[in-house]
Design an enzyme around this catalytic site. Structure first.
Site, PDB file in Angstrom:
ATOM      1  NE  ARG A  56      62.391  38.799  89.337  1.00  0.00           N
ATOM      2  CZ  ARG A  56      63.215  37.320  89.533  1.00  0.00           C
ATOM      3  NH1 ARG A  56      64.211  37.765  88.569  1.00  0.00           N
ATOM      4  NH2 ARG A  56      62.205  36.292  88.843  1.00  0.00           N
ATOM      5  CE  LYS A  98      67.760  38.225  84.210  1.00  0.00           C
ATOM      6  NZ  LYS A  98      66.386  39.161  83.769  1.00  0.00           N
TER       7      LYS A  98
HETATM    8  N1  HH2 Z   1      63.885  38.519  84.921  1.00  0.00           N
HETATM    9  C1  HH2 Z   1      63.350  36.886  85.324  1.00  0.00           C
HETATM   10  C2  HH2 Z   1      62.472  36.725  85.370  1.00  0.00           C
HETATM   11  N2  HH2 Z   1      61.468  37.101  86.245  1.00  0.00           N
HETATM   12  N3  HH2 Z   1      60.741  39.918  86.756  1.00  0.00           N
HETATM   13  C3  HH2 Z   1      61.544  41.379  86.289  1.00  0.00           C
HETATM   14  N4  HH2 Z   1      60.541  41.994  86.611  1.00  0.00           N
HETATM   15  N5  HH2 Z   1      62.588  41.561  85.907  1.00  0.00           N
HETATM   16  C4  HH2 Z   1      63.649  40.294  85.762  1.00  0.00           C
HETATM   17  O1  HH2 Z   1      64.557  41.118  85.213  1.00  0.00           O
HETATM   18  C5  HH2 Z   1      63.273  39.403  85.451  1.00  0.00           C
HETATM   19  C6  HH2 Z   1      62.054  38.927  86.128  1.00  0.00           C
HETATM   20  C7  HH2 Z   1      64.685  36.033  84.914  1.00  0.00           C
HETATM   21  O2  HH2 Z   1      65.261  35.790  86.185  1.00  0.00           O
HETATM   22  P1  HH2 Z   1      64.952  33.929  86.689  1.00  0.00           P
HETATM   23  O3  HH2 Z   1      63.455  34.460  86.874  1.00  0.00           O
HETATM   24  O4  HH2 Z   1      65.558  33.936  88.113  1.00  0.00           O
HETATM   25  O5  HH2 Z   1      64.889  33.187  85.450  1.00  0.00           O
HETATM   26  P2  HH2 Z   1      63.640  32.276  84.784  1.00  0.00           P
HETATM   27  O6  HH2 Z   1      63.018  33.173  83.561  1.00  0.00           O
HETATM   28  O7  HH2 Z   1      64.213  31.251  83.671  1.00  0.00           O
HETATM   29  O8  HH2 Z   1      62.734  31.906  85.407  1.00  0.00           O
END
Ligand code: HH2
Length: 282
Positions: free
Chosen positions: A262, A227
């Site tokens: 995660r 992040k």
């Molecule tokens: N972060 C993201 C998405 N979902 N869910 C939980 N429970 N906690 C988190 O910190 C979290 C999440 C963001 O990361 P990512 O899925 O890699 O990115 P994007 O939202 O651009 O798909």
């Protein structure tokens, strides 16, 4: 056919004994790190199998990027991205624990029918009023994350008087709503929502404040993987260069009480939390 509760039981038995690793699989064109890599079923399946081989305890499948400034994806499109993929993984790996990363109750419902056991809702079940009933009816586990605002607006000058106390109070109210909907205590996890309506300083305070969130009595999931606060602290490094910073946050998150992490990088995370577990869990 085992029920969702029966399928989750061996995983839940591990809580507290070791840190669980949730591998991220975004079937999106625009996620901030893995966007566009897994948009075909073949590529996504291969990635799922790789993460399982690397020791992922859970695969979290998403069809909507929630990066800062992003717009919601129409329900049809999100369904098209995640449901066939969940079904395909479930058929090939019936014992794999699959999670769907969605805020839409219809997407959650069809994903659970296709083989998912967990609903990971970044809104803490606040964006869709039907979500609590869908989770309860299916007997699924829910991850209740804290977000301030929506992905579109959340990074526009987020302010808190006391970020840890406010996130804790909001998560407590989300857990109350989940219990009222009939979701059992053992099927509720909480998450401070690192990067979701938080400045760098807020994210650091929340990580240091994990023991106060743990005190609510629910397993805590932490998502720091690659992040932007890590990039900021390292002088502006892009997502591709944030692995070491991520691993540092994982080790400390475990020390401060995280139960589940995660991550994009399953093999590296499994190695890091194995060492952190050996140091912290006696
Ligand atoms: N972060 C993201 C998405 N979902 N869910 C939980 N429970 N906690 C988190 O910190 C979290 C999440 C963001 O990361 P990512 O899925 O890699 O990115 P994007 O939202 O651009 O798909």
């Amino acid at each position: 056919m085992p029920t969702i509760t029966e399928r989750l039981a061996p995983l839940l038995a591990q809580l507290g004994k070791r840190t669980l690793v949730m591998g991220i699989l975004n079937a999106t064109p625009d996620s901030f790190y893995d966007g566009g890599r897994y948009t075909t079923l073949e590529a996504a399946l291969a990635r799922a199998e790789q993460m399982l081989a690397e020791g992922a305890d859970i695969l979290d499948i998403g069809g909507e990027s929630t990066r800062p400034g992003s717009d919601p994806v129409p329900e049809d499109e999100e369904l098209r991205r995640v449901v066939p993929l969940i079904e395909a993984i479930h058929i090939r790996h019936p014992n794999a624990i699959l999670s769907v990363d969605t805020t839409k109750s219809r997407v959650a419902e069809l994903a659970l029918q296709a083989g998912a056991c967990i609903v990971n809702d970044i809104s803490g079940m606040t964006f869709d009023p039907h979500m609590p009933a869908v989770v309860a009816r299916a007997g699924a586990l829910v991850v209740l994350m804290h977000i301030k605002g929506t992905p579109k607006t959340m990074q526009q000058n987020p302010t808190y008087h006391d970020v840890v106390a406010e996130v804790r109070a909001t998560l407590e109210s989300h857990t109350r709503r989940a219990l009222q909907a009939g979701i059992p205590r053992e099927h509720i996890w909480i998450d401070p929502g690192i990067g979701f309506g938080k400045t760098v300083a807020h994210n650091l305070k929340l990580l240091r404040g994990l023991p106060q969130l743990k005190a609510l009595g629910y397993p805590v999931l932490v998502g720091t993987s690659r992040k932007s606060f890590i990039g900021h602290l390292l002088g502006g490094l892009p997502p591709e260069e944030r692995l070491e910073g991520t691993l540092a946050t994982l080790a400390l998150a475990v020390a401060w009480g995280a139960d589940v992490v995660r991550v994009h990088d399953v093999q590296a995370a499994v190695r890091a939390v194995t060492i952190a577990d050996a140091l912290c869990r006696t």
